[in-house]
Design a protein around this motif. Structure first.
Motif, PDB file in Angstrom:
ATOM      1  N   VAL A  71      41.211  36.797  49.179  1.00 43.48           N
ATOM      2  CA  VAL A  71      41.647  35.656  49.980  1.00 43.48           C
ATOM      3  C   VAL A  71      40.764  34.437  49.699  1.00 43.48           C
ATOM      4  CG1 VAL A  71      40.240  36.025  52.052  1.00 43.48           C
ATOM      5  CG2 VAL A  71      42.542  35.044  52.266  1.00 43.48           C
ATOM      6  N   TYR A  72      39.544  34.692  49.194  1.00 47.86           N
ATOM      7  CA  TYR A  72      38.624  33.595  48.896  1.00 47.86           C
ATOM      8  C   TYR A  72      38.696  33.129  47.438  1.00 47.86           C
ATOM      9  CZ  TYR A  72      36.685  35.127  53.342  1.00 47.86           C
ATOM     10  OH  TYR A  72      36.537  35.482  54.657  1.00 47.86           O
ATOM     11  N   TRP A  87      40.034  41.748  42.860  1.00 48.84           N
ATOM     12  CA  TRP A  87      39.693  40.334  42.707  1.00 48.84           C
ATOM     13  C   TRP A  87      40.164  39.763  41.367  1.00 48.84           C
ATOM     14  CZ3 TRP A  87      37.310  36.507  45.651  1.00 48.84           C
ATOM     15  CH2 TRP A  87      36.925  35.367  44.951  1.00 48.84           C
ATOM     16  N   LYS A 137      48.165  38.983  46.168  1.00 54.20           N
ATOM     17  CA  LYS A 137      46.832  38.823  46.752  1.00 54.20           C
ATOM     18  C   LYS A 137      46.168  40.147  47.142  1.00 54.20           C
ATOM     19  CE  LYS A 137      45.088  34.614  47.120  1.00 54.20           C
ATOM     20  NZ  LYS A 137      43.726  34.290  46.626  1.00 54.20           N
ATOM     21  N   ASP A 138      46.948  41.126  47.525  1.00 53.24           N
ATOM     22  CA  ASP A 138      46.379  42.399  47.981  1.00 53.24           C
ATOM     23  C   ASP A 138      46.117  43.311  46.783  1.00 53.24           C
ATOM     24  OD1 ASP A 138      46.664  41.379  50.505  1.00 53.24           O
ATOM     25  OD2 ASP A 138      48.543  42.439  50.914  1.00 53.24           O
ATOM     26  N   THR A 164      32.123  39.273  49.291  1.00 49.81           N
ATOM     27  CA  THR A 164      32.962  40.317  49.886  1.00 49.81           C
ATOM     28  C   THR A 164      33.983  40.865  48.898  1.00 49.81           C
ATOM     29  OG1 THR A 164      34.658  38.732  50.619  1.00 49.81           O
ATOM     30  CG2 THR A 164      32.786  39.117  52.105  1.00 49.81           C
ATOM     31  N   TYR A 165      34.180  40.150  47.782  1.00 50.44           N
ATOM     32  CA  TYR A 165      35.227  40.475  46.804  1.00 50.44           C
ATOM     33  C   TYR A 165      36.626  40.454  47.431  1.00 50.44           C
ATOM     34  CZ  TYR A 165      31.767  41.892  43.302  1.00 50.44           C
ATOM     35  OH  TYR A 165      30.740  41.913  42.389  1.00 50.44           O
ATOM     36  N   ASP A 166      36.772  39.782  48.565  1.00 48.06           N
ATOM     37  CA  ASP A 166      38.078  39.659  49.201  1.00 48.06           C
ATOM     38  C   ASP A 166      38.864  38.575  48.469  1.00 48.06           C
ATOM     39  OD1 ASP A 166      40.299  39.188  50.794  1.00 48.06           O
ATOM     40  OD2 ASP A 166      39.210  39.446  52.676  1.00 48.06           O
ATOM     41  N   ASN A 178      47.895  34.645  53.352  1.00 46.46           N
ATOM     42  CA  ASN A 178      46.621  34.570  52.633  1.00 46.46           C
ATOM     43  C   ASN A 178      45.751  33.412  53.155  1.00 46.46           C
ATOM     44  OD1 ASN A 178      48.815  33.094  51.267  1.00 46.46           O
ATOM     45  ND2 ASN A 178      47.294  32.497  49.744  1.00 46.46           N
TER      46      ASN A 178
END
Length: 422
Positions: A266-267, A310, A306-307, A262-264, A391
């Motif tokens: 948070v992971y 990646w 975080k926002d 997802t390229y999020d 997060n």
């Protein structure tokens, strides 16, 4: 005074518990009324061997007050605060500052972890002896976030903590093998075009340090174990009688590298999410005792960190408030373990690791640090919001099982609104 009625303990027995003056003063059947705990599980207060509270230096992400609120909401009566603050907790004044902030907050016990090396730079040892005799009584030392990579320096650290029965908690990551690493090395990393993080970078440091612990006769703790191979190395070391313990995080039991698709950010976490096979091996190691305990590696970060894309995002995710619910899912709901093992993993063993004599017991005469867990109630992760940061990798998920009450030093530090009197 607090009276808990009809509380099921980890051994299956049902007890009433009277708490007075900060201690458990009576157990059994008590005629007086109190808080009804029918169908709830009573466990010795949870202890986290691996928390990042960010204060001093990074208060936009977390403070000792907000972090201990999250800890209390998650059932923790004690947490061990990592040293990678700014300034680094590498001398007695700094660890005492964190200790005092924990006392001031009053929600759970905050045990500072001292840095192994000055400034986490890996060049010379910090003031380990001074921190051990300080008001904070530090017994665990870690450069977490950084690996103590120099072999001779690691040997010196193990010899130094041996003098007072302390322990070095190693972030096992060979920095030479993880330059620019963004996620687990493998097919998914190749597909996504991200630099891979090889399992051997973790495993060979564990093996080296296990041998150093054997040579020095000192205590070694492995932070956030993530690979099947790492489990085997720890298993081998224990078979040799080496004084080694290990922890696993909730996210490395539940989540996998597939989420990185997802390229999020948070992971994005250090060490990275691994494969489903690694998760299976980690749970098996937890059940058979190769892995001793759960460590949240609670790593709050502000939105600024975080926002973003990646590659530029900080490593780390929240863990304190969701840890018990995740352990309940992977251990109890799955049938892999029972409540006795649950209590060992999340309370008794980490309390022993950190030399916290007032934690890890429910018995008459003991300090009243108790977590009451509801194994039936559903909770959405969006309800877990005591941290200053958001997060969490579990947003959108729902768990069965939540902490109902947390009692710290004989007082409710967290009490779920659905309290019943009996």
């Amino acid at each position: 005074m607090i009276i808990l009625k009809n509380l099921t303990l980890s051994d299956g027995s049902i007890n009433d518990i009277r708490i007075d003056g900060g201690q458990i003063v009576e157990m059994g059947r008590i005629s007086d009324s109190g808080t009804d705990c029918t169908d709830l599980i009573g466990l010795s207060g949870f202890v986290d061997p691996h928390t990042h509270l960010r204060e001093p230096g990074f208060e936009a992400s977390e403070t000792v007050l907000s972090g201990t609120r999250a800890a209390s909401a998650g059932g923790y009566s004690a947490i061990c605060a990592m040293a990678n603050t700014d300034p680094v907790a590498d001398d007695s004044n700094l660890v005492e500052r964190v200790y005092d902030l924990g006392v001031e907050a009053g929600l759970c016990f905050v045990q500072p972890i001292g840095a192994v090396t000055k400034g986490l730079k890996g060049l010379e040892l910090s003031s380990i002896a001074d921190m051990s005799t300080s008001r904070a009584k530090v017994t665990m030392f870690s450069d977490d976030g950084m690996c103590v990579h120099d072999e001779n320096l690691m040997r010196q650290a193990l010899l130094e903590v041996k003098k007072f029965g302390g322990v070095v908690a190693q972030h096992a990551q060979d920095p030479k093998m993880t330059v620019g690493a963004q996620m687990n090395q493998g097919a998914v990393a190749t597909e996504l075009g991200l630099t891979g993080w090889p399992a051997i970078a973790e495993e060979q440091i564990i093996a080296r340090d296990a041998q150093l612990a054997q040579e020095t006769g000192s205590r070694l703790h492995i932070c956030h174990l993530t690979t099947a191979g790492g489990v085997e190395v720890v298993r081998w070391a224990k078979s040799k009688g080496i004084q080694i313990t290990a922890e696993v995080t909730p996210h490395h039991l539940l989540l996998t590298e597939e989420l990185v698709r997802t390229y999020d950010p948070v992971y994005k976490v250090n060490p990275p999410l691994r494969t489903a096979d690694d998760n299976t091996a980690l749970l098996a190691g937890l059940v058979d005792g190769t892995i001793d305990m759960l460590g949240t590696d609670h790593a709050p970060h502000s939105g600024e960190k975080k926002d973003c894309e990646w590659e530029n995002a900080a490593f780390g995710m929240l863990g304190l408030e969701s840890a018990a619910s995740i352990l309940h899912q992977v251990l109890i709901q799955s049938g892999a373990g029972d409540w006795k093992l649950f209590e060992e993993i999340i309370s008794k063993r980490p309390a022993k690791l950190a030399s916290l004599d007032n934690h890890g017991f429910i018995k008459v005469g003991a300090q009243a640090n108790i977590t009451v867990f509801n194994p039936h109630e559903r909770i959405a992760v969006t309800e877990m919001n005591q941290s200053k940061s958001n997060n969490s990798p579990y947003l959108g998920l729902e768990f069965i099982g939540r902490v109902q009450h947390t009692i710290y030093q004989g007082q409710f530090s967290m009490m779920n609104q659905s309290v019943r009197e009996h």
